[in-house]
Design a protein around this motif. Sequence first.
Motif, mmCIF file in Angstrom:
data_model
loop_
_atom_site.group_PDB
_atom_site.id
_atom_site.type_symbol
_atom_site.label_atom_id
_atom_site.label_comp_id
_atom_site.label_asym_id
_atom_site.label_seq_id
_atom_site.Cartn_x
_atom_site.Cartn_y
_atom_site.Cartn_z
ATOM 1 N N ILE A 119 -7.303 -2.820 6.800
ATOM 2 C CA ILE A 119 -6.712 -2.107 7.932
ATOM 3 C C ILE A 119 -5.188 -2.208 7.878
ATOM 4 N N VAL A 120 -4.525 -1.075 8.158
ATOM 5 C CA VAL A 120 -3.070 -1.034 8.323
ATOM 6 C C VAL A 120 -2.820 -0.480 9.720
ATOM 7 N N SER A 121 -2.422 -1.339 10.663
ATOM 8 C CA SER A 121 -2.380 -0.930 12.065
ATOM 9 C C SER A 121 -1.117 -1.411 12.772
ATOM 10 N N ASN A 122 -0.800 -0.751 13.896
ATOM 11 C CA ASN A 122 0.364 -1.128 14.707
ATOM 12 C C ASN A 122 0.158 -2.439 15.445
ATOM 13 N N SER A 123 -1.073 -2.780 15.715
ATOM 14 C CA SER A 123 -1.367 -3.941 16.547
ATOM 15 C C SER A 123 -2.014 -5.054 15.743
ATOM 16 N N TYR A 164 -6.253 -7.252 6.793
ATOM 17 C CA TYR A 164 -5.491 -6.601 7.855
ATOM 18 C C TYR A 164 -3.996 -6.695 7.550
ATOM 19 N N ILE A 165 -3.272 -5.581 7.729
ATOM 20 C CA ILE A 165 -1.817 -5.568 7.612
ATOM 21 C C ILE A 165 -1.250 -4.989 8.903
ATOM 22 N N VAL A 166 -0.310 -5.700 9.524
ATOM 23 C CA VAL A 166 0.342 -5.219 10.745
ATOM 24 C C VAL A 166 1.562 -4.402 10.347
ATOM 25 N N LYS A 167 1.675 -3.177 10.872
ATOM 26 C CA LYS A 167 2.753 -2.280 10.462
ATOM 27 C C LYS A 167 4.139 -2.848 10.751
#
Length: 215
Positions: free
Chosen positions: A86-90, A107-110
């Motif tokens: 996942i690449v997400s803002n949150s 998971y990667i936080v933008k």
Amino acid sequence: MDQKNKAQKILVIEDEQILGELIFNKLRAEGYEVFWELDGENGIQKMRAALPDLVLLDLGMPKKNGYEVLEEIEKDDVLKKIPVVIVSNSGQPLELTRVLKLGVKDYIVKAEFSPDEVLKKVHKYLDPGQVTDADPKKSTSDIKILVVEDDSFLYSLIAERFVKEGYKILTAMDGAQTLKVLETEIPDLILLDIIMPGMNGFEVLKKVKSDPKYN
């Protein structure tokens, strides 16, 4: 460039144009076969058609959001074997818990995004032997991005984001300035506006593509 990367396919499902271009170009430069879709509906269709080795998935998207894509993947015995990052803002704990339950691998936080971080995650799941602290990496300060944008407000928003990440920013306000910059600089990435005074973005792109030194 690692030859085995060429056989590996990565699907990027991301509706943010700038971020999507960065990821797409970074992975393609590493030799991967990369597909990029701008919404969840086309993303899941491409996933079924291409059967990629890895998916980089945004959560907030039009048509189908990331959660809906993950729910469809979980129902498909073939697709659910494909690792998803996942690449997400949150990066909220509740969000992390929800996507992990849907089979997400990582998971990667933008807000903490960098192309090298994405590449590290890709290597983790596709080429684990390449993930070492000693791996040579191109510093962000060595990466040049040419921003071609005649709207000063939009330019400042774009440039500020990349300056914070440490990238070197080159600037052009129109097509003529773009070609002038390219006479002396070869950027790693060009973010090109289409509607500009004088020479528009399509004309600039045509001239750049016709010059062998940029291909």
